[in-house]
Scaffold this active site. Sequence first.
Site: not given
Ligand code: URA
Length: 427
Positions: A84, A163, A170, A185, A189
Amino acid sequence: MKMIPNDIIAAKNSGKSISENDLHAFIGGYVTGSIDDATMTKFLKAIFDHGMSNDEIYTMVDIMIHSGKRMDFGHINDYVCDKHSIGGVGDKTSLVIAPLLASAGLVLPMMAGRSLGHTGGTLDKLETIPGFNADIPINEFQKLVESNGCGIMAQTSEICPADGKIYALRDVTGTVASVPLIVGSIMSKKIAEGIQGLVLDIKVGSGAFMPNLEKATELAEMLKNVGEYFGVTTDLVYTNMDQPLGRYAGMWCEVQESIDCLQGRGPDDTMAVSLKLASKLMIQSGKAKDEVDSNAILNELIKNGSAYKKFEEIVATQGGDLVSANHEPVYTMDIFAERDGIIQSMDTTQIGWGLVDMGCGRKHKDDNLDSTAGLECHRKIGNEIQEGEKLFTCFCNNEDKLKSGVEKIANAVNIGTESLELPLFYN
Ligand code: URA
């Protein structure tokens, strides 16, 4: 005892922690609709202003994971992992790493994101391939990953719906840039993917969300803590984002450059970052003993065609048609150097916003993207340039949007006299 939302918000605002029950009630209540947007916004602002303890973050991540389904690869023997990135400009390494590692026998159930602020999104780039489908039900996705070694999906309502809903709020309430909320967040995931290992590309520099190494380290360490707490081996690589990664940044042009990487003719910086990130997962999985070993294995998979073949397989399985993916832009415009010298710096966030103007990202949720849009970088930081030589070529299908993007990008480069060499990595 009944939860009183305003009491919890007031407690957070006075520096107190939120109990597990209250976090459950708040996040659960928001998902089911008993907590409204206005109350949730106050709650998010309180977290934004006052932060969260490690225990609060672990609890929040657990609640977000359990708000939806979780993939389970416990019955397979191969190493299940993901990469990621914290977001950048020209960052196409997911498109290189996923097929490359799958061709080495690792399993990657990759959940990719869309453009965020000034940064590009892997999914948006992939969807420039006609027919490519990333909205796949989780059961189907899991089967697809098991048979191909890799799949790339969008976050759907099945995965971490808490999320999905909180992130959308947000985004419009100025509460994105909060370390605990970003960690919650991203990690909910990733953990819901059912992975054993993770490598995080922590971008640092003028095009990154985190302005400096100190802030980036705070975020990275927290991401790692959460990964390890939930049993996911997590490695961190700090990479430079003071200029776009690679020669191209944008939409289809980044897919094309990823294909170049998988066919052994990618730009040096993109290859170095991709191989470094990939090596962490190769070592975690036991497929390589160190980075040198990993590079030898992965370079051979590129050379013998396996890595690109895997990319074709992933795309075809998800309905994509690479043969008809041809995105010739209607308009192109060059940006020239206004003086002789050496490129000292770039405002890469500004370059990213220029790309957004041209159709590579969204200012509003429903904005349409332009598959043909992007830029070619003719010079990088530390390179010499003469007055009148090309710095960038920008392109897209809308002349007004192109002009607006070019105006931003043309003002984003600083030419001086000092010799300099930019590091690619910070660890
Ligand atoms: N990527 C995400 O999935 N969530 C965030 O809060 C910031 C970047």
